[in-house]
Enzyme design. Structure first.
Site, PDB file in Angstrom:
ATOM      1  N   LYS A 184       0.837  -1.195   0.000  1.00  0.00           N
ATOM      2  CA  LYS A 184       0.000   0.000   0.000  1.00  0.00           C
ATOM      3  C   LYS A 184       0.880   1.258   0.000  1.00  0.00           C
ATOM      4  O   LYS A 184       2.038   1.183   0.449  1.00  0.00           O
ATOM      5  CB  LYS A 184      -0.957  -0.016   1.201  1.00  0.00           C
ATOM      6  CG  LYS A 184      -0.243   0.027   2.581  1.00  0.00           C
ATOM      7  CD  LYS A 184       0.113   1.440   2.997  1.00  0.00           C
ATOM      8  CE  LYS A 184       1.145   1.503   4.062  1.00  0.00           C
ATOM      9  NZ  LYS A 184       1.807   2.804   4.157  1.00  0.00           N
ATOM     10  N   TYR A 241      -3.462   4.294   6.568  1.00  0.00           N
ATOM     11  CA  TYR A 241      -3.815   3.297   7.582  1.00  0.00           C
ATOM     12  C   TYR A 241      -5.115   3.692   8.273  1.00  0.00           C
ATOM     13  O   TYR A 241      -6.012   2.868   8.482  1.00  0.00           O
ATOM     14  CB  TYR A 241      -2.711   3.168   8.627  1.00  0.00           C
ATOM     15  CG  TYR A 241      -1.511   2.380   8.199  1.00  0.00           C
ATOM     16  CD1 TYR A 241      -1.596   1.026   7.885  1.00  0.00           C
ATOM     17  CD2 TYR A 241      -0.267   2.984   8.118  1.00  0.00           C
ATOM     18  CE1 TYR A 241      -0.480   0.303   7.499  1.00  0.00           C
ATOM     19  CE2 TYR A 241       0.863   2.267   7.742  1.00  0.00           C
ATOM     20  CZ  TYR A 241       0.749   0.932   7.438  1.00  0.00           C
ATOM     21  OH  TYR A 241       1.852   0.215   7.059  1.00  0.00           O
TER      22      TYR A 241
END
Length: 392
Positions: free
Chosen positions: A150, A238
């Protein structure tokens, strides 16, 4: 007079009794040993795949995260094993290969030849964000399944191209949102789904650290060509992704954001140092968050407020130390852990391996990565326009 110690009647009786018992014990033991039989395998235990049948992985990029977290994760994996390293540093690759039993090596010039390597089923892209799209698409075109770190890519257009390559090659594409496999976050999600918090009312997420431009793992994060974006891409994502995970069935409708970059900070000439953001969900609740490259110490905090109880995780999304604080009216707050966070790495590898083998969608698919990049792009548009609300 004798030098030998005298043995009284009681000692003689003990010795004789012990000898008799020993003479009886040996044949009895022999009989038992001869009659013992192995038992069948009971309880349907979850056994690991034998090494030769595990999905075989190539790791692309051998930076600090790959060496410190990803590669050690294979030690506890049950369906995955490493067979290849791809690196621009052949000495480091061979040094790690000797330690982990990997003997197949590629560099970025001969990367496409992995297509001819039957010992690679899956590729894990652990490169800077600006390289995700290129190396993911090339691996998919080589016929390999791909798990990409990511954030998925620098732009939503790159994400769409990655998804198109996965479809064209009939391969599985996932984004490495490891928190979806972390035991404490999975426990928190279960409590949310079980209704332990009542109806969700509000979510907040704060994630950040103080970026050091002299440390190589931080330096590239401050360069837009490699990082794609700033703190929101790297650490704020996140908070966004984990918050949305905790709201199953709900969807983002609109966002707004403001930059919180310190004025005249020389670190942030290419990317933002901080972003304060809000996401309005279809249910009507708000997710509010912040990301920063300007905080000390490292901050990783998620809060979930419900009609009956609230749950806080701090740290929430780290590699080694995540904790849960549960609070309900009339009860004493309870802080606890639900599992070892380090388990998330092996669980993520095996989760992807299982999906790829079955030809199914991964738990955190490429579509999820595209969704998050689109939301962050909308946040940037809002911040560029002074915080206006942007409809998704």
């Amino acid at each position: 007079m004798t030098d030998k110690p005298q043995m009284n009647d009681f000692s003689r009786r003990q010795l004789l009794s012990a000898g008799a018992a020993a003479s009886l014990a040996w044949p009895m033991g022999s009989a038992l040993a001869q009659e013992a039989e192995g038992q069948p395998l009971l309880g349907n235990p979850q056994l690991p795949e034998v090494p030769g049948e595990r999905m075989r992985w190539a790791i692309v990029g051998l930076g600090t995260f790959a060496v410190g977290q990803v590669i050690p994760g294979f030690g506890d994996a049950r369906q995955s094993r490493m067979t290849s390293f791809v690196s621009g540093n052949p000495e480091k690759a061979r040094q790690l290969g000797a330690r982990y039993g990997v003997s197949r090596f590629y560099d970025y010039a001969n990367y496409d030849s992995i297509a001819d390597d039957p010992e690679i089923d899956c590729v894990y892209i652990v490169l800077p964000v600006g390289l995700h799209a290129e190396y993911t698409i090339r691996a998919l075109d080589a016929g390999k399944h791909v798990l990409c770190e990511k954030p998925m890519a620098s732009t939503s257009a790159e994400c769409e191209a990655m998804l198109a390559a996965a479809r064209a090659n009939s391969r599985t594409l996932g984004v490495a949102y490891r928190v979806h496999f972390e035991p404490n976050n999975m426990h928190a999600l279960q409590r949310v789904e079980n209704g332990d918090l009542g109806t969700m009312r509000f979510v907040s997420a704060d994630h950040g650290f103080n970026a050091n431009p002299d440390w190589p793992p931080h330096k590239w994060r401050l360069e837009k060509a490699l990082a794609g974006g700033g703190s929101m891409y790297d650490i704020g994502i996140y908070g966004l992704n984990t918050s949305l995970m905790m709201l199953p069935g709900d969807t983002p409708q609109a966002v707004s954001a403001h930059y919180s970059t310190p004025e005249n900070d020389p670190r942030f000439t290419e990317v933002e140092g901080g972003l304060d953001w809000r996401v309005r969900m279809a249910s009507g609740i708000t997710v509010q968050g912040s990301s920063s490259y300007c905080w000390s110490p490292y901050v990783s905090r998620q809060r979930y407020f419900g009609s009956d109880a609230s749950l806080e995780m701090s740290p929430a999304t780290t590699y080694y130390d995540n904790r849960i604080l549960f609070e309900a009216a009339g009860e004493r707050p309870r802080e606890y852990t639900a599992g070892n966070p380090i388990a998330q790495f092996a669980a993520q590898l095996d989760g992807f391996a299982s999906a790829a083998r079955a030809g199914e969608q991964h738990r955190t698919p490429g579509e999820m990565g595209l969704r998050d990049i689109r939301i962050i792009e909308a946040m940037y548009r809002s911040a560029d326009a002074g915080g206006v609300v942007v409809t998704l």
